[in-house]
Design a protein around this motif. Structure first.
Motif, PDB file in Angstrom:
ATOM      1  N   ASP A 190      30.511  33.636  30.865  1.00 18.06           N
ATOM      2  CA  ASP A 190      30.152  33.224  29.714  1.00 18.06           C
ATOM      3  C   ASP A 190      30.278  31.712  28.698  1.00 18.06           C
ATOM      4  O   ASP A 190      30.131  30.452  28.698  1.00 18.06           O
ATOM      5  CB  ASP A 190      29.414  33.673  28.939  1.00 18.06           C
ATOM      6  N   GLU A 191      31.566  31.933  27.929  1.00 22.83           N
ATOM      7  CA  GLU A 191      31.589  31.400  26.494  1.00 22.83           C
ATOM      8  C   GLU A 191      32.542  29.929  27.436  1.00 22.83           C
ATOM      9  O   GLU A 191      32.433  29.184  26.768  1.00 22.83           O
ATOM     10  CB  GLU A 191      32.208  32.348  25.789  1.00 22.83           C
ATOM     11  N   TYR A 192      33.577  30.527  27.036  1.00 26.49           N
ATOM     12  CA  TYR A 192      34.799  29.499  27.018  1.00 26.49           C
ATOM     13  C   TYR A 192      35.455  29.801  28.552  1.00 26.49           C
ATOM     14  O   TYR A 192      36.134  30.477  28.829  1.00 26.49           O
ATOM     15  CB  TYR A 192      35.878  29.548  26.328  1.00 26.49           C
ATOM     16  N   PRO A 193      34.334  29.352  29.977  1.00 24.18           N
ATOM     17  CA  PRO A 193      34.638  29.129  31.250  1.00 24.18           C
ATOM     18  C   PRO A 193      36.490  29.050  31.804  1.00 24.18           C
ATOM     19  O   PRO A 193      36.631  29.919  32.707  1.00 24.18           O
ATOM     20  CB  PRO A 193      33.691  29.556  31.594  1.00 24.18           C
ATOM     21  N   GLU A 194      36.805  27.775  31.340  1.00 21.12           N
ATOM     22  CA  GLU A 194      37.144  27.063  32.094  1.00 21.12           C
ATOM     23  C   GLU A 194      38.684  28.359  32.513  1.00 21.12           C
ATOM     24  O   GLU A 194      39.415  27.996  33.508  1.00 21.12           O
ATOM     25  CB  GLU A 194      37.849  25.670  31.783  1.00 21.12           C
ATOM     26  N   PRO A 195      39.551  28.347  31.590  1.00 18.23           N
ATOM     27  CA  PRO A 195      40.662  29.321  31.735  1.00 18.23           C
ATOM     28  C   PRO A 195      40.807  30.528  32.339  1.00 18.23           C
ATOM     29  O   PRO A 195      41.184  31.038  33.621  1.00 18.23           O
ATOM     30  CB  PRO A 195      41.720  29.752  30.327  1.00 18.23           C
ATOM     31  N   GLU A 196      39.326  31.328  32.253  1.00 16.75           N
ATOM     32  CA  GLU A 196      39.094  32.347  32.449  1.00 16.75           C
ATOM     33  C   GLU A 196      38.750  32.442  34.675  1.00 16.75           C
ATOM     34  O   GLU A 196      39.112  33.158  35.248  1.00 16.75           O
ATOM     35  CB  GLU A 196      37.847  33.022  31.916  1.00 16.75           C
ATOM     36  N   SER A 197      37.894  31.434  34.594  1.00 18.04           N
ATOM     37  CA  SER A 197      37.359  30.663  36.410  1.00 18.04           C
ATOM     38  C   SER A 197      38.937  30.838  36.931  1.00 18.04           C
ATOM     39  O   SER A 197      38.822  30.953  38.106  1.00 18.04           O
ATOM     40  CB  SER A 197      36.079  29.402  36.254  1.00 18.04           C
ATOM     41  N   ILE A 198      39.530  30.534  36.404  1.00 19.65           N
ATOM     42  CA  ILE A 198      41.162  30.124  37.233  1.00 19.65           C
ATOM     43  C   ILE A 198      41.590  31.373  37.959  1.00 19.65           C
ATOM     44  O   ILE A 198      42.290  31.154  39.234  1.00 19.65           O
ATOM     45  CB  ILE A 198      42.512  28.986  36.336  1.00 19.65           C
ATOM     46  N   VAL A 199      40.979  32.234  37.241  1.00 21.96           N
ATOM     47  CA  VAL A 199      42.398  33.439  36.910  1.00 21.96           C
ATOM     48  C   VAL A 199      40.851  34.200  38.246  1.00 21.96           C
ATOM     49  O   VAL A 199      41.366  34.492  40.000  1.00 21.96           O
ATOM     50  CB  VAL A 199      42.135  34.365  35.813  1.00 21.96           C
ATOM     51  N   GLN A 200      39.487  34.416  38.216  1.00 20.99           N
ATOM     52  CA  GLN A 200      38.920  34.486  39.235  1.00 20.99           C
ATOM     53  C   GLN A 200      38.924  33.128  40.553  1.00 20.99           C
ATOM     54  O   GLN A 200      39.008  34.379  41.339  1.00 20.99           O
ATOM     55  CB  GLN A 200      37.616  34.069  38.388  1.00 20.99           C
ATOM     56  N   PHE A 201      39.048  32.348  40.474  1.00 18.99           N
ATOM     57  CA  PHE A 201      39.114  31.432  41.901  1.00 18.99           C
ATOM     58  C   PHE A 201      40.990  31.436  41.871  1.00 18.99           C
ATOM     59  O   PHE A 201      40.695  31.772  43.509  1.00 18.99           O
ATOM     60  CB  PHE A 201      39.730  30.105  41.945  1.00 18.99           C
ATOM     61  N   GLY A 202      41.536  31.627  41.378  1.00 20.53           N
ATOM     62  CA  GLY A 202      42.993  32.906  42.039  1.00 20.53           C
ATOM     63  C   GLY A 202      42.745  33.757  42.506  1.00 20.53           C
ATOM     64  O   GLY A 202      43.671  33.825  43.832  1.00 20.53           O
ATOM     65  N   LEU A 203      41.689  34.421  42.299  1.00 17.80           N
ATOM     66  CA  LEU A 203      41.449  35.925  43.253  1.00 17.80           C
ATOM     67  C   LEU A 203      41.258  36.220  44.213  1.00 17.80           C
ATOM     68  O   LEU A 203      41.131  36.823  44.757  1.00 17.80           O
ATOM     69  CB  LEU A 203      41.281  37.215  42.182  1.00 17.80           C
ATOM     70  N   TYR A 204      40.278  35.088  44.529  1.00 21.52           N
ATOM     71  CA  TYR A 204      39.850  34.661  45.599  1.00 21.52           C
ATOM     72  C   TYR A 204      40.454  33.815  46.570  1.00 21.52           C
ATOM     73  O   TYR A 204      39.430  33.823  47.633  1.00 21.52           O
ATOM     74  CB  TYR A 204      37.839  34.209  44.999  1.00 21.52           C
ATOM     75  N   ASN A 205      40.953  33.796  46.203  1.00 21.23           N
ATOM     76  CA  ASN A 205      42.608  32.890  46.910  1.00 21.23           C
ATOM     77  C   ASN A 205      41.858  31.747  47.341  1.00 21.23           C
ATOM     78  O   ASN A 205      41.773  31.189  48.421  1.00 21.23           O
ATOM     79  CB  ASN A 205      42.381  33.949  48.614  1.00 21.23           C
ATOM     80  N   LEU A 206      41.038  30.835  46.998  1.00 20.34           N
ATOM     81  CA  LEU A 206      40.373  29.661  46.623  1.00 20.34           C
ATOM     82  C   LEU A 206      42.731  28.735  46.726  1.00 20.34           C
ATOM     83  O   LEU A 206      43.159  29.033  46.205  1.00 20.34           O
ATOM     84  CB  LEU A 206      39.534  28.728  45.631  1.00 20.34           C
ATOM     85  N   ARG A 207      41.810  27.670  47.212  1.00 18.85           N
ATOM     86  CA  ARG A 207      43.027  26.460  47.056  1.00 18.85           C
ATOM     87  C   ARG A 207      42.352  25.935  45.525  1.00 18.85           C
ATOM     88  O   ARG A 207      41.523  24.833  45.540  1.00 18.85           O
ATOM     89  CB  ARG A 207      42.940  25.476  47.919  1.00 18.85           C
ATOM     90  N   ILE A 208      43.367  25.429  44.975  1.00 22.03           N
ATOM     91  CA  ILE A 208      43.531  24.822  43.234  1.00 22.03           C
ATOM     92  C   ILE A 208      44.156  23.495  43.852  1.00 22.03           C
ATOM     93  O   ILE A 208      45.431  23.892  43.473  1.00 22.03           O
ATOM     94  CB  ILE A 208      43.418  26.113  42.330  1.00 22.03           C
ATOM     95  N   VAL A 209      44.180  22.867  43.373  1.00 15.37           N
ATOM     96  CA  VAL A 209      44.735  21.538  43.227  1.00 15.37           C
ATOM     97  C   VAL A 209      44.623  20.782  42.163  1.00 15.37           C
ATOM     98  O   VAL A 209      43.114  20.804  41.759  1.00 15.37           O
ATOM     99  CB  VAL A 209      44.018  20.541  44.391  1.00 15.37           C
TER     100      VAL A 209
END
Lengths: 134, 250
Positions: free
Chosen positions: B183-202
């Motif tokens: 909700d509030e400050y989504p940027e850093p938190e969503s990176i962990v979320q994406f990491g755990l879904y094994n998304l490729r972050i570039v």
């Protein structure tokens, strides 16, 4: 001493009864949902039990090794309050999530409505794509 | 996940807007210029998060789509509205660009290119890979470094600009964000979320500007709260998703 004890007994019984009536009224009026009223009815029942069963508090205190019976009341009351506050926070968080979802839906419907009014074609084919991918 | 290029993608630029009457028109105009210049299939969606100034009136007069939220949801809630819209309407790519003009439109191509080539599921525009342009204040960089270490500890990936809001998602990411986005400050938190879904972050280097108007959602008074809230958010999203990780990556 005995008369004093009777007075306080009557007062606490009266208090509990008034509290119970208040809760019932709130439910009847639809201002309090049943699921939240359960805990309050339970509290009133406990109050009434201890108002009638005068020796009860003392006996339970002795059983638990609490030397000053009133402190047991405070302990139990504070514990109950904390548990209920946590429960309220959970309810609150759930409400906040629901409000967020509703706002999203509403914003999108507002957009769709203004699109329709402006005579723009609705992206139904695209919506179907999204559903299919789920 | 195979590396697949997206041919002729439909792109949605999501611009969250809270009291940005001074900057929003320029932001939209610049994106439209880039659209014409590169001949992109691109729509702009401004999400008005219950602005109290005249932002909404300005937005109505612009060449863009818009969502008008009925209650103030904060940046994460506003962005999620945009991502849901992108997901439901079949866009291939959604890009977040802030409404305050911090993210220059001519950097958009740098973010889009690796996405179109299929090199990542999440592309983040980073200020710190090539130290050019607006670098944020010293205090903020300390915070950003802290998040980098925390993220690295949890998902073993070094994201240098974890608070950057300049990022692009493909449909795989949109599907995840459609169901949950902080909700509030989504940027850093969503990176962990994406990491755990094994998304490729570039991460790609971009140049950012100082905000062109309005006020940041994070002032010094809120900095401590911000750090605490985001740390908690990161830890809990990690714990929540870690248990499901085996299912997620399949």
């Amino acid at each position: 001493m005995a008369s004093l004890s009777i007075t306080i007994q009557i007062i606490s019984l009266l208090g509990a009864a008034i509290f119970m009536i208040m809760i019932f009224r709130l439910i009847v009026q639809g201002r309090l949902r049943e699921e939240y009223s359960i805990i309050w009815i339970l509290c009133t029942v406990i109050l009434i039990v201890f108002a009638i069963w005068r020796k009860g508090l003392e006996q339970i205190s002795l059983l638990l090794g609490v030397y000053y019976p009133p402190s047991l009341i405070f302990l139990a009351a504070i514990f109950a309050i904390i548990v209920f506050l946590v429960h309220l926070s959970v309810v609150n968080s759930k409400l906040q999530n629901q409000i967020k979802d509703l706002s999203h839906e509403m914003a999108m419907m507002k957009k769709e409505l203004s699109d329709i009014r402006a005579g723009m074609p609705i992206l139904e084919a695209n919506a179907a794509v999204a559903v299919h991918e789920k | 996940m195979e590396t697949q290029a997206i041919t002729d993608p439909r792109i949605l630029i999501v611009v969250p807007c809270f009291n940005e009457e001074a900057a929003i028109a320029t932001v939209v105009r610049e994106i439209n210029q880039v659209k014409l210049q590169f001949n992109l299939r691109l729509d702009i969606l401004v999400v008005n998060d219950c602005s109290t100034d005249s932002s909404m009136a300005v937005i109505r007069g612009l060449n863009c789509l818009y969502l008008d939220l009925p209650v103030n949801l904060g940046i994460g809630g506003a962005m999620q509205a945009g991502y849901k819209y992108a997901y439901r309407n079949g866009y291939d790519i959604a890009v977040q660009m802030d409404g305050d003009g911090q993210h220059p439109a001519n950097e958009l191509i740098k973010i889009l290119r690796p996405m179109v080539e299929g090199r990542g599921d999440v592309i983040i525009g980073s200020r710190f890979l090539e130290k050019a342009g607006f670098q944020s204040t010293a205090l903020r960089r300390i915070g950003i470094n802290y998040f980098r270490r925390l993220n690295f500890m949890l998902i073993r990936r070094a994201i240098y600009d974890s608070t950057s809001g300049f990022r692009a998602f493909n449909r795989r990411t949109l599907k995840i964000v459609n169901t949950y986005y902080p909700d509030e400050y989504p940027e850093p938190e969503s990176i962990v979320q994406f990491g755990l879904y094994n998304l490729r972050i570039v991460e790609v280097p971009v140049t950012m500007r100082e905000r062109q108007g309005g006020v940041s959602s994070i002032n010094t008074g809120r900095a401590v709260y911000y750090m605490l809230k985001v740390t908690l958010g990161i830890l809990f999203v990690y714990i929540r998703l870690f248990n499901k990780r085996v299912n997620l990556t399949n």
